[in-house]
Design a protein around this motif. Structure first.
Motif, PDB file in Angstrom:
ATOM      1  N   ASP A 263      18.227 -44.633 -14.719  1.00 12.27           N
ATOM      2  CA  ASP A 263      18.470 -44.229 -16.266  1.00 12.27           C
ATOM      3  C   ASP A 263      16.950 -43.951 -16.909  1.00 12.27           C
ATOM      4  O   ASP A 263      16.895 -42.971 -17.822  1.00 12.27           O
ATOM      5  CB  ASP A 263      19.260 -45.205 -16.833  1.00 12.27           C
ATOM      6  CG  ASP A 263      20.488 -45.159 -16.772  1.00 12.27           C
ATOM      7  OD1 ASP A 263      21.195 -44.304 -16.210  1.00 12.27           O
ATOM      8  OD2 ASP A 263      21.282 -46.314 -16.944  1.00 12.27           O
ATOM      9  N   VAL A 264      16.292 -44.917 -16.472  1.00 11.79           N
ATOM     10  CA  VAL A 264      14.625 -44.576 -17.165  1.00 11.79           C
ATOM     11  C   VAL A 264      14.147 -43.161 -16.553  1.00 11.79           C
ATOM     12  O   VAL A 264      13.544 -42.430 -17.336  1.00 11.79           O
ATOM     13  CB  VAL A 264      13.676 -45.723 -16.608  1.00 11.79           C
ATOM     14  CG1 VAL A 264      12.322 -45.357 -16.922  1.00 11.79           C
ATOM     15  CG2 VAL A 264      14.065 -46.933 -17.232  1.00 11.79           C
ATOM     16  N   ALA A 265      14.222 -43.078 -15.267  1.00 15.69           N
ATOM     17  CA  ALA A 265      14.003 -41.561 -14.666  1.00 15.69           C
ATOM     18  C   ALA A 265      14.557 -40.570 -15.651  1.00 15.69           C
ATOM     19  O   ALA A 265      14.237 -39.489 -15.868  1.00 15.69           O
ATOM     20  CB  ALA A 265      14.116 -41.337 -13.177  1.00 15.69           C
ATOM     21  N   ARG A 266      15.973 -40.839 -15.688  1.00 14.59           N
ATOM     22  CA  ARG A 266      16.921 -39.864 -16.243  1.00 14.59           C
ATOM     23  C   ARG A 266      16.339 -39.380 -17.560  1.00 14.59           C
ATOM     24  O   ARG A 266      16.633 -38.339 -18.230  1.00 14.59           O
ATOM     25  CB  ARG A 266      18.192 -40.104 -16.066  1.00 14.59           C
ATOM     26  CG  ARG A 266      19.289 -39.100 -16.675  1.00 14.59           C
ATOM     27  CD  ARG A 266      20.803 -39.369 -16.482  1.00 14.59           C
ATOM     28  NE  ARG A 266      20.905 -39.241 -14.952  1.00 14.59           N
ATOM     29  CZ  ARG A 266      21.324 -40.361 -13.876  1.00 14.59           C
ATOM     30  NH1 ARG A 266      20.961 -41.388 -14.536  1.00 14.59           N
ATOM     31  NH2 ARG A 266      21.573 -40.082 -12.881  1.00 14.59           N
ATOM     32  N   ALA A 267      15.836 -40.427 -18.328  1.00 13.10           N
ATOM     33  CA  ALA A 267      15.627 -40.237 -19.791  1.00 13.10           C
ATOM     34  C   ALA A 267      14.296 -39.392 -19.883  1.00 13.10           C
ATOM     35  O   ALA A 267      14.169 -38.780 -21.068  1.00 13.10           O
ATOM     36  CB  ALA A 267      15.225 -41.917 -20.171  1.00 13.10           C
ATOM     37  N   CYS A 268      13.565 -39.042 -19.061  1.00 11.39           N
ATOM     38  CA  CYS A 268      12.575 -38.324 -18.890  1.00 11.39           C
ATOM     39  C   CYS A 268      12.583 -36.948 -18.227  1.00 11.39           C
ATOM     40  O   CYS A 268      11.786 -36.344 -17.936  1.00 11.39           O
ATOM     41  CB  CYS A 268      11.117 -38.907 -18.957  1.00 11.39           C
ATOM     42  SG  CYS A 268      10.728 -39.694 -17.206  1.00 11.39           S
ATOM     43  N   GLY A 269      13.817 -36.844 -17.871  1.00 13.60           N
ATOM     44  CA  GLY A 269      13.990 -35.593 -17.019  1.00 13.60           C
ATOM     45  C   GLY A 269      13.068 -35.882 -15.599  1.00 13.60           C
ATOM     46  O   GLY A 269      12.352 -34.863 -15.125  1.00 13.60           O
ATOM     47  N   TYR A 270      12.940 -36.827 -14.838  1.00 13.94           N
ATOM     48  CA  TYR A 270      12.071 -37.200 -13.943  1.00 13.94           C
ATOM     49  C   TYR A 270      12.387 -36.414 -12.577  1.00 13.94           C
ATOM     50  O   TYR A 270      13.684 -36.522 -12.229  1.00 13.94           O
ATOM     51  CB  TYR A 270      11.831 -38.556 -13.716  1.00 13.94           C
ATOM     52  CG  TYR A 270      10.345 -39.009 -12.948  1.00 13.94           C
ATOM     53  CD1 TYR A 270       9.315 -39.121 -13.721  1.00 13.94           C
ATOM     54  CD2 TYR A 270      10.523 -39.316 -11.532  1.00 13.94           C
ATOM     55  CE1 TYR A 270       8.163 -39.443 -13.025  1.00 13.94           C
ATOM     56  CE2 TYR A 270       9.408 -39.449 -10.822  1.00 13.94           C
ATOM     57  CZ  TYR A 270       8.149 -39.508 -11.558  1.00 13.94           C
ATOM     58  OH  TYR A 270       7.139 -39.770 -10.895  1.00 13.94           O
ATOM     59  N   TYR A 271      11.386 -35.915 -12.130  1.00 12.90           N
ATOM     60  CA  TYR A 271      11.520 -35.629 -10.690  1.00 12.90           C
ATOM     61  C   TYR A 271      10.248 -35.840  -9.746  1.00 12.90           C
ATOM     62  O   TYR A 271       9.289 -35.883 -10.159  1.00 12.90           O
ATOM     63  CB  TYR A 271      12.051 -33.940 -10.604  1.00 12.90           C
ATOM     64  CG  TYR A 271      10.862 -32.972 -11.059  1.00 12.90           C
ATOM     65  CD1 TYR A 271       9.763 -32.556 -10.332  1.00 12.90           C
ATOM     66  CD2 TYR A 271      10.969 -32.361 -12.361  1.00 12.90           C
ATOM     67  CE1 TYR A 271       8.743 -31.747 -10.951  1.00 12.90           C
ATOM     68  CE2 TYR A 271      10.313 -31.682 -12.771  1.00 12.90           C
ATOM     69  CZ  TYR A 271       9.156 -31.265 -12.140  1.00 12.90           C
ATOM     70  OH  TYR A 271       8.138 -30.203 -12.901  1.00 12.90           O
ATOM     71  N   GLY A 272      10.508 -35.992  -8.385  1.00 13.65           N
ATOM     72  CA  GLY A 272       9.154 -36.662  -7.584  1.00 13.65           C
ATOM     73  C   GLY A 272       9.587 -38.004  -7.354  1.00 13.65           C
ATOM     74  O   GLY A 272      10.691 -38.700  -7.458  1.00 13.65           O
ATOM     75  N   ALA A 273       8.407 -38.601  -6.787  1.00 15.26           N
ATOM     76  CA  ALA A 273       8.660 -40.216  -6.732  1.00 15.26           C
ATOM     77  C   ALA A 273       7.800 -40.868  -7.720  1.00 15.26           C
ATOM     78  O   ALA A 273       6.757 -40.420  -8.300  1.00 15.26           O
ATOM     79  CB  ALA A 273       7.597 -40.406  -5.406  1.00 15.26           C
ATOM     80  N   GLY A 274       8.504 -41.926  -8.236  1.00 17.88           N
ATOM     81  CA  GLY A 274       8.200 -42.654  -9.218  1.00 17.88           C
ATOM     82  C   GLY A 274       8.401 -44.374  -9.180  1.00 17.88           C
ATOM     83  O   GLY A 274       9.479 -44.627  -8.591  1.00 17.88           O
ATOM     84  N   THR A 275       7.887 -45.032  -9.965  1.00 19.88           N
ATOM     85  CA  THR A 275       8.147 -46.406  -9.870  1.00 19.88           C
ATOM     86  C   THR A 275       8.542 -47.040 -11.396  1.00 19.88           C
ATOM     87  O   THR A 275       7.776 -46.826 -12.198  1.00 19.88           O
ATOM     88  CB  THR A 275       7.065 -47.167  -9.341  1.00 19.88           C
ATOM     89  OG1 THR A 275       6.918 -46.834  -7.890  1.00 19.88           O
ATOM     90  CG2 THR A 275       7.410 -48.744  -9.228  1.00 19.88           C
TER      91      THR A 275
END
Length: 499
Positions: A263-275
């Motif tokens: 959900d954190v990744a979704r909140a900023c429209g994230y793509y790629g690898a993240g932590t």
């Protein structure tokens, strides 16, 4: 979708080699950049092409965005992988790459900007019902109001810089009378480190564990998590030992943390690898801390327990391919431990100890992985982070992975500089670590420089016992030893490293 045919790695050392190796497996040509100090580095020789981008200081070489873009144009590069550190979380650089018609192997500039501010990140995820540590929602503008908030949530509190990380711009305040001094020091350090004096307040979790979740997202809205990493053994708020999975999470907590990370990744429209990083208290309550919008130093332990090459996935995602990995198909297999091998002196408050690697012999064998960027005879430059290597071990169980790590550390021969290897061995053998009952205060609670000598003595005893057992099985050793006499042979490399 765009096929990447030539990739420039905007980094150095072990992470540059790590990225290039996967690129080579994918049939992608690579370009290395290097400073004058890194002219003889292995990553320079490994690449298909290499270009010197300036003098040793990173501000004059690895951080010269315009020079890097110009190299890409001249060599017909398709994409840039930033590794970690340097320009990896620089939104302006990611935007410059995009404007130059190149592919940035990482998230969008917009996602980097949102998650680059701890306060911005908290605001972005507020609608997703993600647990957060009690504190101020915005940067402190009024000290009087801030003191009232601190009194309301209760001391101790943490004053933190909104920008940056690595423990800079962070102060623990135990009592109200220490508030002003803590505030002044946090603001001053934040301005010095990040050029931004914005700070905020959080309740200080007194026995915190640092647990993070690896996420992957594609450009089509698909996001998954690849379980957690335990990163609680730290010095100066920076990680030294990591493992996957954590020894304390239940399947239910793991699933809930994974959901929150997605959900954190979704909140900023994230793509790629993240932590996505979390603080976990002694009751296993977890709170969102921040998101790192790049590949992490400790990514190998996740690769070991999932069998997934994160760099390969980053490249696929950058090319526009949808994720083929489904959450329900993922499972944890075995256990992995990583230690960061720094040119630092644990007996002298972990201060950097640069110099020449007179001896450099790598550990080998089943379940051992070493990501490094140095060779015997090379000098550790004073201009960059003093990490020499990342040593990773993998086993069917946590105990097996730890025992493999002890064996690998004992085989790793480095002379010419002090390293964190003796400290990491101390951690592996400490009861708090072995039992899984430790937190981010491990160093303060358990470690003193004198402990390293004790560890060395214990190692000699252990080696002698192992040799004695071997001799009982195989007969007496060659030489003139009398019948029944046990001959112990001191390890010369052990004397060098601990002496």
């Amino acid at each position: 979708m765009t096929k990447i045919r030539k990739l420039l790695v905007a980094n150095r050392g072990e992470i540059a080699l790590r990225v290039m190796r996967t690129a080579r497996e994918m049939g992608i040509r690579t370009v290395a950049i290097y400073s004058e100090a890194d002219r003889l580095s292995p990553h320079v020789r490994y690449a298909d092409e290499a270009v010197c981008v300036g003098p040793a200081p990173s501000a004059e070489s690895y951080l010269k965005a315009d020079v890097i873009i110009d190299v890409c144009r001249k060599l017909n590069v398709d994409a840039i992988h930033p590794g970690y550190g340097f320009l990896s979380e620089n939104a302006a650089f990611a935007r410059l790459v995009r404007e130059a018609g190149l592919i940035f192997v990482g998230p969008s500039p917009e996602a980097i900007e949102i998650m680059g501010s701890k306060l911005g990140a908290k605001a972005a995820v507020a609608a997703y019902n993600i647990p957060m540590v009690p504190g101020t929602p915005d940067a402190i503008m009024d000290r009087g109001e801030a003191k009232r908030t601190a009194a309301q949530i209760g001391y101790p509190i943490l004053i933190k810089a909104s920008a940056g990380g690595g423990g800079k711009g962070m102060r623990i305040v135990e009592r109200e009378e220490e508030f002003d001094e803590g505030m002044d020091r946090a603001v001053s350090e934040a301005i010095s480190a990040f050029g931004d004096g914005s700070v905020f307040i959080e309740k200080y979790v007194t026995s915190p564990r640092h647990v993070e979740i690896q996420v992957l997202g594609d450009q089509h809205g698909n996001i998954i998590h690849l379980f957690e990493r335990e990163c609680s053994v730290q010095r100066r708020h920076q990680k030294v030992v990591e493992e996957a999975p954590s020894a304390i999470l239940t399947p239910q907590i793991r699933a809930e943390m994974g959901r929150c990370a997605v959900d954190v990744a979704r909140a900023c429209g994230y793509y790629g690898a993240g932590t996505v990083e979390f603080i976990v208290d002694d009751q296993l309550n977890f709170y969102f801390l921040e998101m790192n919008t790049r590949l992490q130093v400790e990514h190998p332990v996740t690769e070991q327990i999932t069998g997934i090459d994160l760099v390969k996935q980053m490249i696929y995602i950058a090319e526009g391919k949808p994720l083929e990995i489904r959450q329900e198909a993922l499972e944890i297999k075995g256990h992995a431990v990583e230690v960061r091998v720094y040119a630092e002196d644990p007996a002298n408050n972990f201060l950097p100890d640069v110099g020449t690697l007179h001896t450099y012999v790598r550990p080998q064998g089943n379940g051992v992985r070493l990501d490094d960027g140095f060779e015997e005879g090379m000098t550790i430059p004073i201009f960059y982070d003093p990490m020499i290597a990342k040593l990773i071990t993998y086993g069917a169980t946590r105990e097996e992975a730890i025992e493999k790590m002890i064996r690998a550390i004992d085989e790793y021969q480095i002379s010419g500089v002090q390293t964190t290897l003796p400290f990491c061995r101390f951690v592996m053998e400490h009861e708090a670590f072995r039992s899984g009952q430790f937190d981010t205060h491990f160093v303060q609670r358990y470690f003193t420089p004198e402990m390293l000598q004790q560890t060395g003595d214990a190692t000699e005893t252990r080696l002698a016992a192992a040799l004695a057992a071997y001799l009982l099985e195989t007969g007496k050793p060659k030489g003139k030893a009398a019948a029944g006499e046990v001959v112990t042979q001191k390890s010369k490399w052990r004397e060098r490293r601990l002496g």
